[in-house]
Design a protein around this motif. Structure first.
Motif, PDB file in Angstrom:
ATOM      1  N   LEU A   1       0.870  -1.176   0.000  1.00 46.01           N
ATOM      2  CA  LEU A   1       0.000   0.000   0.000  1.00 46.01           C
ATOM      3  C   LEU A   1       0.902   1.220   0.000  1.00 46.01           C
ATOM      4  N   ASP A   2       0.873   1.964  -1.100  1.00 47.82           N
ATOM      5  CA  ASP A   2       1.754   3.115  -1.293  1.00 47.82           C
ATOM      6  C   ASP A   2       1.011   4.392  -0.919  1.00 47.82           C
ATOM      7  N   VAL A   3       1.673   5.277  -0.186  1.00 48.88           N
ATOM      8  CA  VAL A   3       1.040   6.494   0.313  1.00 48.88           C
ATOM      9  C   VAL A   3       1.882   7.707  -0.064  1.00 48.88           C
ATOM     10  N   VAL A   4       1.212   8.741  -0.583  1.00 50.57           N
ATOM     11  CA  VAL A   4       1.847  10.015  -0.914  1.00 50.57           C
ATOM     12  C   VAL A   4       1.244  11.093  -0.024  1.00 50.57           C
ATOM     13  N   VAL A   5       2.096  11.936   0.584  1.00 47.12           N
ATOM     14  CA  VAL A   5       1.635  12.976   1.498  1.00 47.12           C
ATOM     15  C   VAL A   5       2.164  14.334   1.030  1.00 47.12           C
TER      16      VAL A   5
ATOM     17  N   TRP B   1      -3.243  13.363   1.958  1.00 50.61           N
ATOM     18  CA  TRP B   1      -2.569  12.163   1.452  1.00 50.61           C
ATOM     19  C   TRP B   1      -3.495  11.408   0.514  1.00 50.61           C
ATOM     20  N   ASP B   2      -2.909  10.521  -0.269  1.00 49.81           N
ATOM     21  CA  ASP B   2      -3.657   9.602  -1.103  1.00 49.81           C
ATOM     22  C   ASP B   2      -2.873   8.296  -1.129  1.00 49.81           C
ATOM     23  N   SER B   3      -3.547   7.197  -1.462  1.00 44.88           N
ATOM     24  CA  SER B   3      -2.889   5.895  -1.439  1.00 44.88           C
ATOM     25  C   SER B   3      -3.290   5.071  -2.646  1.00 44.88           C
ATOM     26  N   VAL B   4      -2.393   4.158  -3.037  1.00 45.47           N
ATOM     27  CA  VAL B   4      -2.603   3.261  -4.166  1.00 45.47           C
ATOM     28  C   VAL B   4      -2.031   1.901  -3.799  1.00 45.47           C
ATOM     29  N   VAL B   5      -2.756   0.830  -4.109  1.00 45.40           N
ATOM     30  CA  VAL B   5      -2.217  -0.514  -3.939  1.00 45.40           C
ATOM     31  C   VAL B   5      -1.372  -0.851  -5.165  1.00 45.40           C
ATOM     32  N   LEU B   6      -0.112  -1.181  -4.937  1.00 47.84           N
ATOM     33  CA  LEU B   6       0.799  -1.589  -6.005  1.00 47.84           C
ATOM     34  C   LEU B   6       1.082  -3.074  -5.834  1.00 47.84           C
ATOM     35  N   ASP B   7       1.085  -3.817  -6.949  1.00 41.62           N
ATOM     36  CA  ASP B   7       1.337  -5.254  -6.852  1.00 41.62           C
ATOM     37  C   ASP B   7       1.986  -5.761  -8.131  1.00 41.62           C
TER      38      ASP B   7
ATOM     39  N   SER C   1      -1.033  -6.043 -11.508  1.00 42.98           N
ATOM     40  CA  SER C   1      -1.416  -4.879 -12.318  1.00 42.98           C
ATOM     41  C   SER C   1      -0.193  -4.077 -12.749  1.00 42.98           C
ATOM     42  N   TYR C   2       0.882  -4.148 -11.942  1.00 41.67           N
ATOM     43  CA  TYR C   2       2.118  -3.406 -12.197  1.00 41.67           C
ATOM     44  C   TYR C   2       1.889  -1.894 -12.255  1.00 41.67           C
ATOM     45  N   ARG C   3       0.896  -1.407 -11.501  1.00 38.78           N
ATOM     46  CA  ARG C   3       0.736   0.041 -11.400  1.00 38.78           C
ATOM     47  C   ARG C   3       2.001   0.663 -10.816  1.00 38.78           C
ATOM     48  N   ALA C   4       2.209   1.932 -11.132  1.00 37.19           N
ATOM     49  CA  ALA C   4       3.331   2.689 -10.585  1.00 37.19           C
ATOM     50  C   ALA C   4       2.814   4.035 -10.094  1.00 37.19           C
ATOM     51  N   VAL C   5       3.513   4.620  -9.138  1.00 41.40           N
ATOM     52  CA  VAL C   5       3.172   5.940  -8.618  1.00 41.40           C
ATOM     53  C   VAL C   5       4.351   6.870  -8.843  1.00 41.40           C
ATOM     54  N   TYR C   6       4.044   8.066  -9.356  1.00 40.05           N
ATOM     55  CA  TYR C   6       5.058   9.114  -9.493  1.00 40.05           C
ATOM     56  C   TYR C   6       4.737  10.212  -8.499  1.00 40.05           C
ATOM     57  N   LEU C   7       5.763  10.713  -7.784  1.00 43.37           N
ATOM     58  CA  LEU C   7       5.589  11.870  -6.924  1.00 43.37           C
ATOM     59  C   LEU C   7       6.737  12.835  -7.143  1.00 43.37           C
ATOM     60  N   GLU C   8       6.373  14.105  -7.277  1.00 46.42           N
ATOM     61  CA  GLU C   8       7.394  15.113  -7.554  1.00 46.42           C
ATOM     62  C   GLU C   8       8.036  15.595  -6.263  1.00 46.42           C
ATOM     63  N   GLU C   9       9.048  16.435  -6.412  1.00 48.00           N
ATOM     64  CA  GLU C   9       9.809  16.940  -5.282  1.00 48.00           C
ATOM     65  C   GLU C   9       8.894  17.654  -4.278  1.00 48.00           C
ATOM     66  N   GLY C  10       9.176  17.441  -2.996  1.00 50.20           N
ATOM     67  CA  GLY C  10       8.411  18.097  -1.943  1.00 50.20           C
ATOM     68  C   GLY C  10       7.308  17.249  -1.348  1.00 50.20           C
ATOM     69  N   LEU C  11       7.000  16.126  -1.990  1.00 52.57           N
ATOM     70  CA  LEU C  11       5.975  15.230  -1.473  1.00 52.57           C
ATOM     71  C   LEU C  11       6.613  14.131  -0.635  1.00 52.57           C
ATOM     72  N   GLY C  12       5.899  13.679   0.376  1.00 49.99           N
ATOM     73  CA  GLY C  12       6.383  12.602   1.220  1.00 49.99           C
ATOM     74  C   GLY C  12       5.918  11.260   0.702  1.00 49.99           C
ATOM     75  N   HIS C  13       6.721  10.225   0.951  1.00 47.60           N
ATOM     76  CA  HIS C  13       6.404   8.889   0.455  1.00 47.60           C
ATOM     77  C   HIS C  13       6.543   7.863   1.570  1.00 47.60           C
TER      78      HIS C  13
ATOM     79  N   GLY D   1      -3.208  10.572  10.001  1.00 44.35           N
ATOM     80  CA  GLY D   1      -4.165   9.473   9.947  1.00 44.35           C
ATOM     81  C   GLY D   1      -3.998   8.598   8.715  1.00 44.35           C
ATOM     82  N   LEU D   2      -2.772   8.171   8.461  1.00 40.84           N
ATOM     83  CA  LEU D   2      -2.507   7.375   7.262  1.00 40.84           C
ATOM     84  C   LEU D   2      -3.208   6.011   7.352  1.00 40.84           C
TER      85      LEU D   2
END
Length: 203
Positions: free
Chosen positions: A82-86, A98-104, A107-119, A154-155
């Motif tokens: 479970l991937d979380v971006v803050v 924050w938002d979250s995505v299940v990666l597995d 499906s091989y989904r990927a998440v991109y986050l730019e500078e300044g975001l927490g992971h 409250g992640l």
């Protein structure tokens, strides 16, 4: 490749086409042209690495000073997480969101986050492998963390696992403490940094 922007501006979910046959599967998590079309910028590759985690391992919330910052593309090549971006950018309209995505590895989904975001993420299975493409090399002096169990955030960690957390992350400040100490990146600094890193679409 399908893409959607997450509830945290500057973060995207990419769902690639998976080509399967009797031999197995082939998937491209990242293509420069599609990435630039969607995000309006290019990803400079500074470091590639991966982590292997037991079920319940929590990694994060991690972020880097801006500048230089560290953008990243994260995918899961084995297991499930479970991937979380803050949004940690002080002054951002979505600061603290924050938002979250299940990666597995199906499906091989990927998440991109730019500078300044927490992971951060939690491994949902033993042997979970998270793979990263980072825009900058790891720089310990510029790296920071936020308490992944900060009640203000409250992640969405599942309650049916035993959490495995590093001493570094367990002792991290809360979001409010980091803001008071001046440790968080500013929204304006992040906007200025990204203004000079636009892709060919110019978006």
């Amino acid at each position: 490749m399908k893409a959607r922007e997450l509830a945290v501006p500057g973060a995207w979910e990419f769902t690639p086409e998976v080509h399967r046959d009797s031999r197995g599967a082939f998937v491209a998590h990242y293509t420069e042209s599609e990435f630039a079309r969607v995000t309006g910028r290019r990803l400079r590759l500074g470091q590639n690495h991966h982590s292997i985690s037991r079920r319940g391992a929590v990694r994060g919330v991690h972020y880097a000073d801006v500048p230089p910052g560290q953008a990243k593309v994260v995918c899961c090549t084995a297991g499930e997480l479970l991937d979380v971006v803050v949004d940690l950018r002080v002054g951002s309209p979505t600061f603290g969101r924050w938002d979250s995505v299940v990666l597995d590895a199906h499906s091989y989904r990927a998440v991109y986050l730019e500078e300044g975001l927490g992971h951060a993420f939690i491994a949902l299975r033993d042997g979970t492998v998270a793979a990263y493409l980072n825009s900058a090399e790891y720089n310990p002096s510029a790296e920071h963390e936020i308490d992944p169990f900060d009640p203000q955030l409250g992640l969405p960690w599942p309650s049916d696992v035993e959490y495995l957390v590093s001493d570094r992350d367990r002792g991290a400040p809360t979001l409010a403490e980091a803001e008071r100490a001046g440790l968080l990146p500013s929204y304006e600094a992040c906007r200025a940094l990204n203004a000079g890193r636009r892709g060919p679409s110019g978006a």
